[in-house]
Design a protein around this motif. Structure first.
Motif, PDB file in Angstrom:
ATOM      1  N   PRO B  31       0.857  -1.212   0.005  1.00 28.58           N
ATOM      2  CA  PRO B  31       0.022   0.141  -0.224  1.00 28.58           C
ATOM      3  C   PRO B  31       0.742   1.282   0.016  1.00 28.58           C
ATOM      4  N   TYR B  32       0.160   2.269  -0.445  1.00 32.52           N
ATOM      5  CA  TYR B  32       0.603   3.577  -0.278  1.00 32.52           C
ATOM      6  C   TYR B  32      -0.366   4.140   0.877  1.00 32.52           C
ATOM      7  N   LEU B  33      -0.118   4.805   1.882  1.00 33.82           N
ATOM      8  CA  LEU B  33      -0.987   4.968   2.832  1.00 33.82           C
ATOM      9  C   LEU B  33      -1.073   6.424   3.226  1.00 33.82           C
ATOM     10  N   PHE B  34      -2.107   7.258   3.563  1.00 34.64           N
ATOM     11  CA  PHE B  34      -2.199   8.590   3.806  1.00 34.64           C
ATOM     12  C   PHE B  34      -3.362   8.874   4.970  1.00 34.64           C
ATOM     13  N   TRP B  35      -2.957   9.920   5.414  1.00 32.79           N
ATOM     14  CA  TRP B  35      -3.733  10.672   6.427  1.00 32.79           C
ATOM     15  C   TRP B  35      -3.997  12.211   5.924  1.00 32.79           C
ATOM     16  N   TYR B  36      -5.471  12.398   6.135  1.00 32.24           N
ATOM     17  CA  TYR B  36      -5.936  13.857   5.591  1.00 32.24           C
ATOM     18  C   TYR B  36      -6.742  14.332   6.939  1.00 32.24           C
ATOM     19  N   VAL B  37      -6.540  15.734   7.013  1.00 33.15           N
ATOM     20  CA  VAL B  37      -7.394  16.325   7.959  1.00 33.15           C
ATOM     21  C   VAL B  37      -8.467  17.359   7.511  1.00 33.15           C
ATOM     22  N   GLN B  38      -9.509  17.400   7.741  1.00 35.39           N
ATOM     23  CA  GLN B  38     -10.563  18.464   7.543  1.00 35.39           C
ATOM     24  C   GLN B  38     -11.290  19.081   8.704  1.00 35.39           C
ATOM     25  N   TYR B  39     -10.561  20.456   8.619  1.00 37.49           N
ATOM     26  CA  TYR B  39     -11.200  21.564   9.829  1.00 37.49           C
ATOM     27  C   TYR B  39     -12.571  21.905   9.342  1.00 37.49           C
ATOM     28  N   PRO B  40     -13.370  22.350  10.337  1.00 32.35           N
ATOM     29  CA  PRO B  40     -14.500  22.956  10.111  1.00 32.35           C
ATOM     30  C   PRO B  40     -14.565  23.795   9.005  1.00 32.35           C
ATOM     31  N   ASN B  41     -15.732  23.465   8.080  1.00 29.80           N
ATOM     32  CA  ASN B  41     -15.809  24.468   6.819  1.00 29.80           C
ATOM     33  C   ASN B  41     -14.440  24.598   6.156  1.00 29.80           C
ATOM     34  N   ARG B  42     -13.493  23.694   6.214  1.00 31.37           N
ATOM     35  CA  ARG B  42     -12.491  23.742   5.103  1.00 31.37           C
ATOM     36  C   ARG B  42     -12.218  22.525   4.469  1.00 31.37           C
ATOM     37  N   GLY B  43     -11.324  22.641   3.494  1.00 32.45           N
ATOM     38  CA  GLY B  43     -11.254  21.435   2.596  1.00 32.45           C
ATOM     39  C   GLY B  43     -10.086  20.448   3.378  1.00 32.45           C
ATOM     40  N   LEU B  44      -9.999  19.358   2.733  1.00 34.36           N
ATOM     41  CA  LEU B  44      -9.199  18.542   3.298  1.00 34.36           C
ATOM     42  C   LEU B  44      -7.573  18.747   2.775  1.00 34.36           C
ATOM     43  N   GLN B  45      -6.873  18.712   4.116  1.00 38.32           N
ATOM     44  CA  GLN B  45      -5.282  18.935   3.953  1.00 38.32           C
ATOM     45  C   GLN B  45      -4.478  17.666   4.252  1.00 38.32           C
ATOM     46  N   PHE B  46      -3.595  17.568   3.293  1.00 41.12           N
ATOM     47  CA  PHE B  46      -2.453  16.466   3.728  1.00 41.12           C
ATOM     48  C   PHE B  46      -1.764  16.477   5.042  1.00 41.12           C
ATOM     49  N   LEU B  47      -1.767  15.318   5.781  1.00 37.79           N
ATOM     50  CA  LEU B  47      -0.976  15.450   6.857  1.00 37.79           C
ATOM     51  C   LEU B  47       0.100  14.517   6.730  1.00 37.79           C
ATOM     52  N   LEU B  48       0.349  13.294   6.294  1.00 37.53           N
ATOM     53  CA  LEU B  48       1.309  12.491   6.094  1.00 37.53           C
ATOM     54  C   LEU B  48       1.152  11.574   5.300  1.00 37.53           C
ATOM     55  N   GLU B  64       2.323  11.784  13.482  1.00 40.14           N
ATOM     56  CA  GLU B  64       3.115  10.815  13.024  1.00 40.14           C
ATOM     57  C   GLU B  64       2.303   9.363  13.028  1.00 40.14           C
ATOM     58  N   ALA B  65       2.700   8.526  12.134  1.00 44.08           N
ATOM     59  CA  ALA B  65       1.735   7.552  12.130  1.00 44.08           C
ATOM     60  C   ALA B  65       2.645   6.249  11.731  1.00 44.08           C
ATOM     61  N   GLU B  66       2.231   5.001  12.220  1.00 45.85           N
ATOM     62  CA  GLU B  66       3.366   3.897  12.066  1.00 45.85           C
ATOM     63  C   GLU B  66       2.675   2.896  11.177  1.00 45.85           C
ATOM     64  N   PHE B  67       3.287   2.441  10.082  1.00 46.99           N
ATOM     65  CA  PHE B  67       2.910   1.470   9.263  1.00 46.99           C
ATOM     66  C   PHE B  67       3.287   0.126   9.915  1.00 46.99           C
ATOM     67  N   ASN B  68       2.323  -0.632   9.803  1.00 48.54           N
ATOM     68  CA  ASN B  68       2.416  -2.000  10.550  1.00 48.54           C
ATOM     69  C   ASN B  68       1.780  -3.036   9.642  1.00 48.54           C
ATOM     70  N   LYS B  69       2.702  -3.634   8.930  1.00 52.31           N
ATOM     71  CA  LYS B  69       2.472  -4.458   7.632  1.00 52.31           C
ATOM     72  C   LYS B  69       1.592  -5.649   8.238  1.00 52.31           C
ATOM     73  N   SER B  70       2.038  -6.536   9.547  1.00 56.00           N
ATOM     74  CA  SER B  70       1.719  -7.644   9.908  1.00 56.00           C
ATOM     75  C   SER B  70      -0.176  -7.332  10.325  1.00 56.00           C
ATOM     76  N   GLN B  71      -0.249  -6.289  10.910  1.00 56.52           N
ATOM     77  CA  GLN B  71      -1.449  -6.039  11.416  1.00 56.52           C
ATOM     78  C   GLN B  71      -2.368  -5.031  10.365  1.00 56.52           C
ATOM     79  N   THR B  72      -1.842  -4.777   9.305  1.00 56.10           N
ATOM     80  CA  THR B  72      -2.317  -4.103   8.144  1.00 56.10           C
ATOM     81  C   THR B  72      -2.999  -2.819   8.903  1.00 56.10           C
TER      82      THR B  72
END
Lengths: 117, 115
Positions: B31-48, B64-72
């Motif tokens: 996978p490619y994995l992503f997190w985005y955040v959406q503040y009230p009344n605003r568009g999505l912003q890339f986090l990591l 921060e985020a941790e990729f864990n392949k065994s636990q997907t």
């Protein structure tokens, strides 16, 4: 440089009318996505354009929805004979779209808020 | 087929405490994995994002985020939450080996940081 822009920012229409929503992606981005977000809900994928390839239309909810991308840049999402359930925020995103690279990040526009009365 | 699950609709945490927003995914390849955040009344912003390499990815605003392949899994974390972190968070996945396939977003988790 400018980000992704969308117009109009808000659209109020009557049931049965057609609407067109516009997206201007970041210059040079080859990938363009349309999503729909209903109030307080997640993102529903609608359609995806990648370069000159045939678009992935698998997310379009009905044949009333269509989209085109002219010259590999600006995209228009058209909803014909709008229904009240079409009311949502329509989000557009673009990405560099380069395969296998780290440039997979999507950049989102501010969205168009559509209200069908 | 790709899918993303965010098992919690809502996460509440006190300001200053650590926060975790959970995400699990399913793809046929890597996978490619992503997190985005959406503040009230605003568009999505890339986090990591996780593309390859170090499983611990650091992003914007101290997240921060941790990729864990065994636990997907690709859980989003922050050591000390701020009230201003209150927003809607989306996890997304794309199959790395299937270029041309679109991204799939999770349903979102609403984070509330209480003062």
């Amino acid at each position: 440089g400018a980000g992704v822009s969308q117009s109009p920012s808000n659209k109020v229409t009557e049931k049965g009318k057609d609407v067109e929503l516009r997206c201007d992606p970041i210059s040079g981005h080859t990938a363009l996505y349309w999503y729909r977000q209903s109030l307080g809900q997640g993102l529903e994928f609608l359609i995806y354009f990648q370069g000159n390839s045939a678009p992935d239309k698998s997310g379009l909810p009905s044949d009333r929805f269509s989209a085109e991308r002219t010259g590999g840049s600006v995209s228009t999402l058209t909803i014909q004979r709008t229904q009240q359930e079409d009311s949502a925020v329509y989000l557009c995103a673009s990405s560099p779209g380069t395969s296998g690279s780290s440039q997979e990040t999507q950049y989102f526009g501010p969205g168009t808020r559509l209200l069908v009365l | 087929a790709q899918s993303v699950a965010q098992p919690e609709d809502q996460v509440n945490v006190a300001e200053g405490n650590p926060l975790t927003v959970k995400c699990t995914y399913s793809v046929s390849g890597n996978p490619y994995l992503f997190w985005y955040v959406q503040y009230p009344n605003r568009g999505l912003q890339f986090l990591l994002k996780y593309i390859t390499g170090d499983n611990l990815v650091k992003g914007s605003y101290g997240f921060e985020a941790e990729f864990n392949k065994s636990q997907t899994s690709f859980h989003l974390k922050k050591p000390s939450a701020l009230v201003s972190d209150s927003a809607l968070y989306f996890c997304a996945v794309r199959d790395r080996g299937n270029y041309g396939q679109n991204f799939v977003f999770g349903p979102g988790t609403r984070l509330s940081v209480l003062p």
